[in-house]
Design a protein around this motif. Structure first.
Motif, short mmCIF file in Angstrom:
data_model
loop_
_atom_site.label_atom_id
_atom_site.label_comp_id
_atom_site.label_asym_id
_atom_site.label_seq_id
_atom_site.Cartn_x
_atom_site.Cartn_y
_atom_site.Cartn_z
N UNK A 1 7.93 24.28 -15.92
CA UNK A 1 6.77 23.47 -16.29
C UNK A 1 5.72 23.69 -15.22
N UNK A 2 4.50 23.91 -15.68
CA UNK A 2 3.41 24.18 -14.75
C UNK A 2 2.17 23.40 -15.16
N UNK A 3 1.43 22.97 -14.17
CA UNK A 3 0.15 22.30 -14.39
C UNK A 3 -0.95 23.37 -14.32
N UNK B 1 4.97 23.93 -20.73
CA UNK B 1 6.34 24.42 -20.53
C UNK B 1 6.38 25.89 -20.90
N UNK B 2 7.18 26.64 -20.16
CA UNK B 2 7.34 28.07 -20.40
C UNK B 2 8.83 28.36 -20.57
N UNK B 3 9.16 29.04 -21.68
CA UNK B 3 10.55 29.43 -21.94
C UNK B 3 10.57 30.95 -22.04
N UNK B 4 11.32 31.59 -21.16
CA UNK B 4 11.41 33.04 -21.15
C UNK B 4 12.05 33.57 -22.43
N UNK B 5 11.71 34.80 -22.76
CA UNK B 5 12.16 35.44 -23.99
C UNK B 5 13.69 35.41 -24.15
#
Length: 163
Positions: free
Chosen positions: A24-26, A98-102
């Motif tokens: 999670x990044x702002x 939110x970032x979910x890798x491949x």
């Protein structure tokens, strides 16, 4: 311009099942999340804020493809082999993404049929809206397109209130 909404994805806690497999990044206002042409290696989910997706032609013409908000996901083309970003994603205000890798996303799709079903239904809905927008651009006056867009926004807002 299309909108993508999958409120059931968050409400059923499916994103929570990803746990520490997501980051999670702002992002600050007008901060770039990724650029058109970058390698596509993750999918993103808007926890808060807004994200603008734009595309630039080889001739330099720029177009806004979508404005996304809380509950929207983007970057799902990472699931395609050797894919590149077809848009540039930029935060429109302070946003939590939110970032979910491949590789993680592929595993979740295999393990979580409910997640896969929701994602598929949302993508089909998005395709339907894109087809409607394309037909609108080809066949309808700007006044009629605006009326249709306003009606769609009203219906979306009403559905959100009822949920």
């Amino acid at each position: 311009m299309t909108k993508t909404r999958i409120p059931a994805l968050a409400s059923r806690g499916l994103l929570g099942r990803i746990g520490n497999q997501k980051t999670t990044r702002e992002y600050r206002n007008k901060e770039e999340i990724y650029s058109q042409g970058d390698a596509s290696n993750a999918m993103f989910y808007v926890e808060s804020g807004h994200v603008k997706l734009t595309v630039v032609s080889k001739g330099g013409k720029k177009a806004v493809v979508a404005i996304l908000g809380k509950g929207d996901f983007f970057g799902e083309n990472c699931l395609l082999k050797h894919s590149r970003r077809t848009t540039t994603a930029t935060s429109l205000q302070h946003s939590t993404i939110d970032c979910v890798k491949k590789a993680t996303l592929k595993g979740i799709i295999r393990r979580e049929p409910a997640f896969s079903t929701l994602m598929l239904l949302d993508l089909l809905s998005r395709i339907g809206r894109i087809e409607e927008d394309f037909t609108d651009q080809l066949l309808n006056s700007s006044e009629r397109r605006l009326a249709r867009l306003l009606l769609r926004e009203f219906i979306d807002a009403s559905a959100a209130v009822d949920a």
